[in-house]
Design a protein around this motif. Structure first.
Motif, short mmCIF file in Angstrom:
data_model
loop_
_atom_site.label_atom_id
_atom_site.label_comp_id
_atom_site.label_asym_id
_atom_site.label_seq_id
_atom_site.Cartn_x
_atom_site.Cartn_y
_atom_site.Cartn_z
N GLU A 175 0.81 -1.21 0.00
CA GLU A 175 0.00 0.00 0.00
C GLU A 175 0.85 1.27 0.00
OE1 GLU A 175 -3.14 0.30 2.77
OE2 GLU A 175 -3.80 -1.77 2.55
N VAL A 176 2.11 1.15 0.42
CA VAL A 176 2.99 2.32 0.47
C VAL A 176 4.18 2.12 -0.46
CG1 VAL A 176 2.30 3.08 2.77
CG2 VAL A 176 4.12 1.38 2.54
N ASP A 177 3.94 1.43 -1.57
CA ASP A 177 4.93 1.26 -2.63
C ASP A 177 6.19 0.55 -2.17
OD1 ASP A 177 3.25 2.62 -4.43
OD2 ASP A 177 4.01 4.55 -3.73
N PHE A 178 6.02 -0.49 -1.37
CA PHE A 178 7.18 -1.28 -0.95
C PHE A 178 7.50 -2.33 -2.00
CE2 PHE A 178 8.64 -5.23 1.15
CZ PHE A 178 9.86 -4.78 1.62
N ASP A 179 8.77 -2.43 -2.31
CA ASP A 179 9.25 -3.42 -3.28
C ASP A 179 9.46 -4.75 -2.55
OD1 ASP A 179 10.44 -4.94 -5.21
OD2 ASP A 179 12.20 -3.65 -5.48
N VAL A 180 8.58 -5.73 -2.81
CA VAL A 180 8.62 -7.00 -2.08
C VAL A 180 9.91 -7.77 -2.32
CG1 VAL A 180 6.11 -7.25 -1.96
CG2 VAL A 180 7.36 -8.17 -3.94
N SER A 181 10.66 -7.40 -3.36
CA SER A 181 11.92 -8.09 -3.62
C SER A 181 12.95 -7.81 -2.53
CB SER A 181 12.48 -7.70 -4.99
OG SER A 181 12.86 -6.32 -5.00
N GLN A 182 12.67 -6.81 -1.68
CA GLN A 182 13.58 -6.49 -0.58
C GLN A 182 13.48 -7.51 0.56
OE1 GLN A 182 13.89 -2.35 0.76
NE2 GLN A 182 12.66 -1.72 -1.01
#
Length: 490
Positions: A175-182
């Motif tokens: 929802e807050v533009d987090f890159d799940v690849s992190q």
């Protein structure tokens, strides 16, 4: 009714406010020097005051008032909530330095950084308070998921400050533009986790109003190893910095959230010795809490505390109030010297509410079957009162001087009066100290004061004196005479 049947309060205001809220409310006296209206995120957020002056009490009273205005409140008590097993987890979170290999004080202050740890803890406590009051949202789901209350401060943290995240973390963080690849091996950096928490905090918590109180920011060299004291000092420093950052964040984003913390002067001074930058924060945002007692005829706030503590001491039994003027002797005599009870309090306390409670509890403990507080009951309690008062003073001194201070004072203090600072220092066997600073500490903490034998006048820090005048003799505080066995020694 016997003294043992009465309730005179608790030395810990937190316990009194939680266990006897009616008594706490009826006996609370507002100090002159702190306004609860001034404790806000954009004004002052650090209550500074000596042990026993009422830092916790004013926070508990403020919390009670805030509840009536629709605020949520929560507490974090550093010395109580930080458990022994927390220390075993510390080295896992700090990759740059080993907890077991601390070479000097300044090294730890340069290399240990706990700010991200405390931000996570404080957000977790706020989310708990929201959930307990029936409020859940994406912010609470992230920082306080169901069934995962923090076991300790460092729960879930790994080396280099990474944090294990739940299975639905990716969906929430998206929802807050987090890159799940992190996400690697189910972990993300704590700094990124806190960034996401702040974003969700802004989105979902703008409607709430919250005060968080961070209390008991204390530690002692009497009950901890030297390296543990360094760790605690670094933690307290970072708590203050974190409160400043979060208060600024909330003020700038027009959020009605406030992070209020309390400090004792000796803790502030120790931290400032190792990190001068902290002084800029504390000195600009502090609210000093003091209870000065003047020598004038008017009734002091301390007299009011005594009167209320006695008057409402039978409150648990729903009986009538007890009038202090008939329940307590008006005059206390020692040999040829007679004092009004008011003057006895001025002479034998440090002008703090806790001194009154300690004296009343000592009288009760040593005279459980007495029906009132007379001269004989007061005298029987002086050994106990003196012992407890001396222990508290030594505890404050130990922050800088460790366990050696108690042995030195017991061995060296053999008189009530000393000619000057040099006379006292020659008697107290302490090595490797800054003598001028040590005398100043003894004066500010109230172990010693200025004295004029010809007039019998005392000059104490708690009565408004800013320094120990060199032309005066030095007097050991009368409340300590029994503990040091010097009541009859000049």
């Amino acid at each position: 009714m016997k003294l043992i049947d009465l309730y005179f309060g608790d030395l810990e205001a937190f316990d009194e406010a939680r266990n006897e809220p009616l008594y706490f409310d009826k006996t609370f006296v507002v100090p002159d020097s702190v306004s609860s209206e001034g404790l806000k995120n954009n004004r002052r957020f650090i209550v500074v005051g000596r042990k026993g002056v009422g830092k916790t009490a004013i926070q508990m009273r403020l919390a009670e008032d805030l509840h009536g205005k629709g605020y949520l409140t929560c507490f974090f008590r550093f010395s109580e909530d930080l458990r022994a097993d927390d220390y075993s987890e510390i080295s896992k979170t700090q990759s740059r330095i080993s907890f077991s290999n601390i070479s000097n004080d300044r090294n730890i202050f340069l290399h240990y950084d706990f700010r991200d740890v405390w931000e996570r803890v404080f957000f977790n406590r706020i989310a708990q308070a929201m959930k307990e009051n029936g409020h859940t949202n994406r912010f609470t789901e992230l920082v306080c998921p169901t069934g995962s209350n923090l076991r300790n401060i460092f729960s879930g943290l790994g080396r280099a400050l990474t944090i294990k995240v739940s299975a639905n973390f990716g969906a929430i963080a998206a929802e807050v533009d987090f890159d799940v690849s992190q996400i690697e091996n189910g972990e993300v950096s704590l700094k990124e986790y806190n960034r996401i928490s702040r974003e969700l905090f802004l989105r979902y918590c703008v409607e709430f109003r919250v005060y968080m109180f961070i209390d008991e920011l204390v530690f002692s060299r009497l009950d901890a190893r030297d390296d543990e004291v360094k760790i605690r000092a670094a933690m307290v420093r970072d708590i203050v910095k974190t409160c400043r950052e979060l208060n600024n964040f909330c003020a700038q984003n027009d959020l009605d959230f406030h992070f209020i913390c309390s400090l004792r002067p000796e803790v502030r001074n120790l931290i400032n010795d190792h990190d001068s930058e902290i002084g800029k924060i504390v000195d600009g945002k502090d609210a000093p809490l003091t209870w000065y007692i003047d020598s004038g005829p008017r009734r002091s706030l301390l007299d009011e505390v005594l009167s209320l503590k006695v008057r409402h001491s039978s409150i648990s039994y729903s009986t009538r109030s007890i009038p202090e003027e008939t329940f307590v002797d008006k005059i206390i005599s020692f040999g040829r010297t007679s004092l009004s009870f008011r003057d006895f309090l001025r002479t034998n306390t440090w002008g703090r509410p806790r001194d009154i409670v300690r004296l009343l509890l000592s009288i009760q403990k040593m005279n459980p079957n007495a029906s009132r507080i007379g001269q004989a009951e007061v005298k029987r309690a002086l050994d106990e009162y003196s012992r407890a008062s001396a222990k508290e003073l030594v505890d404050e001194l130990s922050v800088l001087h460790g366990q050696e201070i108690l042995r030195a004072l017991r061995k060296g203090i053999t008189r009530r009066t000393y000619n000057d600072a040099d006379d006292l220092l020659e008697s107290v066997p302490l090595s490797n100290i800054n003598e001028e600073k040590f005398i100043e500490e003894l004066f500010l903490l109230g172990l010693i004061g200025g004295f004029q034998p010809e007039t019998g006048n005392y000059y104490w820090a708690h009565r408004g004196e800013t320094n120990l005048k060199s032309h005066l003799k030095i007097r050991i505080h009368p409340a300590l005479w029994n503990e040091f066995s010097i009541r009859g020694a000049e």
